[in-house]
Design an enzyme around this catalytic site. Structure first.
Site, PDB file in Angstrom:
ATOM      1  N   HIS A  41       0.927  -1.283   0.081  1.00 26.67           N
ATOM      2  CA  HIS A  41       0.001   0.263  -0.100  1.00 26.67           C
ATOM      3  C   HIS A  41       0.907   1.038  -0.002  1.00 26.67           C
ATOM      4  O   HIS A  41       1.089   1.974   0.927  1.00 26.67           O
ATOM      5  CB  HIS A  41      -0.869   0.104   1.261  1.00 26.67           C
ATOM      6  CG  HIS A  41      -2.009  -1.464   1.076  1.00 26.67           C
ATOM      7  ND1 HIS A  41      -1.397  -2.461   1.830  1.00 26.67           N
ATOM      8  CD2 HIS A  41      -3.215  -1.131   1.040  1.00 26.67           C
ATOM      9  CE1 HIS A  41      -2.441  -3.215   1.555  1.00 26.67           C
ATOM     10  NE2 HIS A  41      -3.690  -2.357   1.357  1.00 26.67           N
ATOM     11  N   SER A 102       7.025   5.521   2.444  1.00 23.95           N
ATOM     12  CA  SER A 102       7.800   4.418   2.469  1.00 23.95           C
ATOM     13  C   SER A 102       8.432   3.733   1.318  1.00 23.95           C
ATOM     14  O   SER A 102       9.467   3.239   1.242  1.00 23.95           O
ATOM     15  CB  SER A 102       6.883   3.146   3.089  1.00 23.95           C
ATOM     16  OG  SER A 102       5.663   2.936   2.359  1.00 23.95           O
ATOM     17  N   GLU A 120       0.158   0.132  -5.481  1.00 27.02           N
ATOM     18  CA  GLU A 120      -0.726   1.339  -4.949  1.00 27.02           C
ATOM     19  C   GLU A 120      -2.177   1.307  -6.016  1.00 27.02           C
ATOM     20  O   GLU A 120      -2.123   1.221  -7.085  1.00 27.02           O
ATOM     21  CB  GLU A 120      -0.223   2.727  -5.349  1.00 27.02           C
ATOM     22  CG  GLU A 120      -0.777   3.796  -4.729  1.00 27.02           C
ATOM     23  CD  GLU A 120      -1.850   3.567  -3.322  1.00 27.02           C
ATOM     24  OE1 GLU A 120      -3.050   3.821  -3.436  1.00 27.02           O
ATOM     25  OE2 GLU A 120      -0.940   3.232  -2.595  1.00 27.02           O
ATOM     26  N   GLY A 146      -3.268  -3.961  -3.163  1.00 26.42           N
ATOM     27  CA  GLY A 146      -1.970  -4.605  -2.414  1.00 26.42           C
ATOM     28  C   GLY A 146      -2.504  -5.822  -1.728  1.00 26.42           C
ATOM     29  O   GLY A 146      -1.482  -6.498  -1.625  1.00 26.42           O
ATOM     30  N   ASP A 166       0.548  -1.919   4.797  1.00 25.99           N
ATOM     31  CA  ASP A 166       0.220  -0.916   5.478  1.00 25.99           C
ATOM     32  C   ASP A 166      -1.089  -0.354   4.907  1.00 25.99           C
ATOM     33  O   ASP A 166      -1.198   0.815   4.198  1.00 25.99           O
ATOM     34  CB  ASP A 166       1.284   0.205   5.101  1.00 25.99           C
ATOM     35  CG  ASP A 166       1.074   1.694   5.930  1.00 25.99           C
ATOM     36  OD1 ASP A 166       0.058   1.772   6.881  1.00 25.99           O
ATOM     37  OD2 ASP A 166       1.535   2.742   5.536  1.00 25.99           O
TER      38      ASP A 166
END
Length: 286
Positions: A41, A102, A120, A146, A166
């Site tokens: 993500h 990230s 994404e 994701g 995430d």
């Protein structure tokens, strides 16, 4: 899918998550063999803290701003170095204007032999991320859900690496999807390191999540939680956690060493604390 991370970039949860991620990447780099980081993500990669959205919430002022250009002692600075040096790289004039998400954080830390897969789903964020990494042979940018990556993109051909999960936690059932996806991924890539982020709003849901992980049969599960305040009477983000599967053997000790500075910089009241324990390990189950 309405969640946009620009409103929350650089907040206390980002700080906690990204310090842990950099400690894991730093450990993976100790061996010469290549590794891959799969970010399920990924977001848009780099966040402008001067944008209206970031200024509107100002969450970064209570997160990354409390660390940027601060005179930490030698021990803390050594452990924080990969994250702090990345912040400085993206803010070279000494003013805090940008926050690396990230994928950008990880990419900055990779060696020539290492690779990044960033996934994404949000159309606008994917396009921003794709353009940001255009021409970068070490990065693969995918426009996908994701959650599918946990089954479709492991194991990586490098046979070493980190899978960072995430999710935005804006839909029901996210904890259940984490456990289900993790069980499938570990069956395919048992030796990988997995880092799963979660929000601490619903305390009962968090404890159910921990019980499900304990019952999963997966071994070597480290639980790290930063709670910045005592539980709120109405649901709000009181903290965030990271579940680490197959953590570096140094990670629990490193986070214990960082606990005082994290609580000092990010804690809001006497209820702030840092949870650092094993849900399951080869030696014992807590």
């Amino acid at each position: 899918m309405n969640y946009r991370h620009i409103y929350h970039a650089g907040n206390f949860a980002d700080v906690f998550k990204h310090i842990i991620v950099t400690r894991i990447v730093d450990y993976l780099k100790r061996k010469p063999q290549a590794f891959r980081v799969i970010d399920t993500h990924a977001g848009s990669g780099l966040y402008d803290l001067e944008r209206e959205e970031a200024q509107k919430t100002g969450e970064w002022r209570h997160g990354v701003a409390r660390f940027f250009n601060q005179p930490f002692d030698e021990k803390n600075r050594s452990l924080l170095a990969p994250w702090l040096e990345t912040l400085q790289h993206f803010n070279p004039d000494g003013a805090l204007r940008s926050y690396p998400g990230s994928p950008m954080l990880v990419r900055h830390l990779l060696r020539k032999q290492d690779r990044l897969t960033a996934i994404e789903l949000h159309e606008t964020d994917y396009e921003t991320l794709r353009q940001m990494f255009a021409g970068d042979y070490q990065a693969r940018i995918l426009h996908l859900d994701g959650w599918l990556a946990l089954g479709a993109h492991v194991p990586p051909k490098e046979k070493r690496g980190l899978v960072l999960v995430d999710p935005p936690f804006e839909e029901n059932g996210e904890f259940e999807r984490l456990v289900s996806g993790l069980e499938k991924a570990v069956r395919r890539f048992a030796g990988g390191v997995y880092a799963l982020w979660y929000a601490i709003k619903d305390y009962q849901a968090v404890e159910r999540f921990v019980r499900q992980l304990r019952a999963s049969g997966i071994t070597r599960i480290l639980r790290l939680e930063l709670r910045v305040r005592a539980p709120s009477p109405t649901p709000r983000l009181d903290g965030s956690g990271m579940i680490i599967i197959n953590p570096p053997y140094t990670l629990a000790q490193e986070m214990a060493a960082l606990a005082p500075v994290l609580l000092q910089q990010l804690g809001e009241d006497k209820g702030a604390n840092l949870v650092n324990d094993w849900i399951r390990s080869e030696e014992k189950t807590l």
